[in-house]
Design an enzyme around this catalytic site. Structure first.
Site, PDB file in Angstrom:
ATOM      1  N   HIS A 115      36.116  44.180  31.684  1.00 34.72           N
ATOM      2  CA  HIS A 115      35.231  44.696  32.302  1.00 34.72           C
ATOM      3  C   HIS A 115      34.033  45.158  31.869  1.00 34.72           C
ATOM      4  O   HIS A 115      34.007  45.965  31.029  1.00 34.72           O
ATOM      5  CB  HIS A 115      35.802  45.646  33.476  1.00 34.72           C
ATOM      6  N   HIS A 148      28.537  39.047  40.165  1.00 38.44           N
ATOM      7  CA  HIS A 148      29.045  40.086  40.791  1.00 38.44           C
ATOM      8  C   HIS A 148      30.272  40.078  41.623  1.00 38.44           C
ATOM      9  O   HIS A 148      31.605  40.163  41.045  1.00 38.44           O
ATOM     10  CB  HIS A 148      27.842  40.602  41.492  1.00 38.44           C
ATOM     11  N   ASP A 174      39.606  41.676  39.734  1.00 36.67           N
ATOM     12  CA  ASP A 174      39.416  40.252  40.145  1.00 36.67           C
ATOM     13  C   ASP A 174      40.375  39.468  39.856  1.00 36.67           C
ATOM     14  O   ASP A 174      40.579  38.278  40.719  1.00 36.67           O
ATOM     15  CB  ASP A 174      37.871  39.981  39.548  1.00 36.67           C
TER      16      ASP A 174
END
Length: 434
Positions: free
Chosen positions: A309, A267, A369
């Site tokens: 993703h 996560h 990210d």
């Protein structure tokens, strides 16, 4: 909300059952299965809630197929360009953008609550200096309930707002002190003269002996990253906060549970994994193309971290925004930066992913990210603080979702059901017969 029904037919009995189909403002229609067990004796089975809406919400809308993310109806692109993090916090919690007067009052309310109880400093001394900052943040954020229990009536709207203001105000202080504790540096108290993001950088990197002025590019980058991470619909940590809060646990405890869930590498740890991957590539001494080829090999377990993703099947809209900021931050790095080689490797990977048909055809673009990890590294934020930064930004999303759930009349304690696959009923066997 309901505009039509769906009929289910039991193949064995021919019995029919009508279920309401709920029409959202945007997104796929949702079948209301609440009457299903009572009327048929059946449960639904959906591991990971991949096809199940666990709640209804007015806060965040996302469409992974087309790459859309909106807070309260406002596209994330517009908020990142025109808004500030605190204005976005107001929007997420209250539902509307503030007027100038409302924003000024809100910012003042946050600033005056940014200090934490002095006794909380003692908590840090109880942790080893090499303890992970997320472990410290999880403990300290939960401990806030032992110090700020004067407004804890969760059924009172004003008390819920006070809890939100305290969490938004104090999380940067808690986060920065996690870093200071590991470094053995004196804790820096917040300054009300600084903006939210500027104040965090001051508490992270300032020292009592020397004036500290944060790099304006870093302040802007951090504020945008905070906006992009403020909420993301019903992800694992947000769902945890809702589930914890459904038992009427206090908001500090619920947010601490969210911090614990975010700590999982699947996560919140993705941007850490990006930097570890880049370091592994450099340490190997092999050409970058070797790793590109391995990523394309379906029989090789190696994967490029920070690409693609789970939800977004198109380009992550947050990545489009943060990419430009990333390049601006990297452009200011001095030539002798210890991170120069790693960041150059990151940019080469980005170039390949954006031009190689293999990655483009599979929508394996750099995600948020990838860029946030690179930016944090360029700002000298250590690797083990990356997820702490994420938690700090996501606090407003967690508490807004919690507030929405508590305020609903039909809110119930969460109690998922299961598909039992264990042994059927059997008799106890005495010890001597086993």
């Amino acid at each position: 909300m309901t505009t039509k029904t769906m009929t289910l037919i039991n193949d064995e009995t021919g019995e029919q059952i009508k279920l309401d189909v709920l029409q959202p403002t945007m997104g796929p229609p949702t079948i209301d299965v609440r009457p299903l067990y009572k009327k048929t004796g059946f449960f639904t089975f959906d591991p990971g809630y991949m096809s199940t809406a666990s709640c209804k919400s007015d806060i965040t809308y996302m469409d992974g197929e087309t790459g859309i993310l909106e807070y309260r109806g406002y596209p994330i692109e517009e908020l990142a360009e025109h808004s500030s993090y605190l204005e976005t916090c107001y929007l997420l919690f209250h539902g509307e953008l503030p007027t100038a007067e409302q924003l000024e009052e809100f910012e003042g309310s946050v600033k005056k609550r940014s200090m934490v109880h002095e006794a909380l400093k003692n908590f840090y001394n109880g942790f080893r200096r090499d303890g992970h900052p997320m472990a410290i943040m999880m403990g300290v954020s939960g401990a806030l309930s032992a110090f700020y229990h004067d407004h804890m009536n969760i059924h009172d709207e004003k008390d819920r707002e006070t809890a939100m203001l305290r969490l938004v105000a104090k999380m940067p202080t808690i986060a920065a002190w996690c870093y200071r504790h590991a470094k053995g540096l004196p804790f820096m108290y917040p300054k009300s003269s600084l903006s939210y993001s500027e104040n965090f950088l001051y508490m992270m990197f300032g020292v009592p002996t020397t004036p500290y002025v944060a790099n304006p590019k870093h302040v802007k980058a951090l504020d945008v990253i905070m906006i992009l991470h403020a909420d993301h619909e019903q992800n694992a940590s947000t769902s945890t906060v809702r589930l914890s809060g459904s038992s009427e646990a206090n908001p500090f405890a619920a947010v601490s549970a969210g911090v614990a869930t975010l700590w999982g590498p699947a996560h919140g740890g993705a941007n850490e994994a990006v930097i570890r991957m880049l370091q592994d590539i450099i340490d190997s001494g092999e050409p970058l193309q070797t790793f590109i080829d391995r990523a394309k090999d379906k029989d090789d377990r190696f994967r490029l971290m920070g690409f693609g993703h789970r939800v977004y099947k198109a380009y992550d809209p947050r990545a489009r925004i943060i990419r430009e900021i990333c390049h601006e931050v990297l452009a200011e790095l001095p030539e002798n930066s210890p991170h120069k080689a790693m960041l150059e490797t990151a940019m080469k990977l980005e170039e390949v992913a954006l031009s190689d048909d293999y990655f483009k055809s599979r929508n394996l673009y750099p995600n948020v990210d990838f860029y946030s990890g690179v930016i944090f590294l360029a700002m000298d934020i250590p690797l083990n603080m990356f997820t702490v930064m994420f938690a700090m930004a996501r606090t407003i999303g967690w508490i807004s979702q919690w507030n929405e759930m508590i305020g609903e009349e039909e809110s119930r304690i969460g109690r998922p059901r299961q598909l039992y696959t264990g042994e059927a009923t059997r008799k106890y066997t005495a010890m001597k017969a086993r």
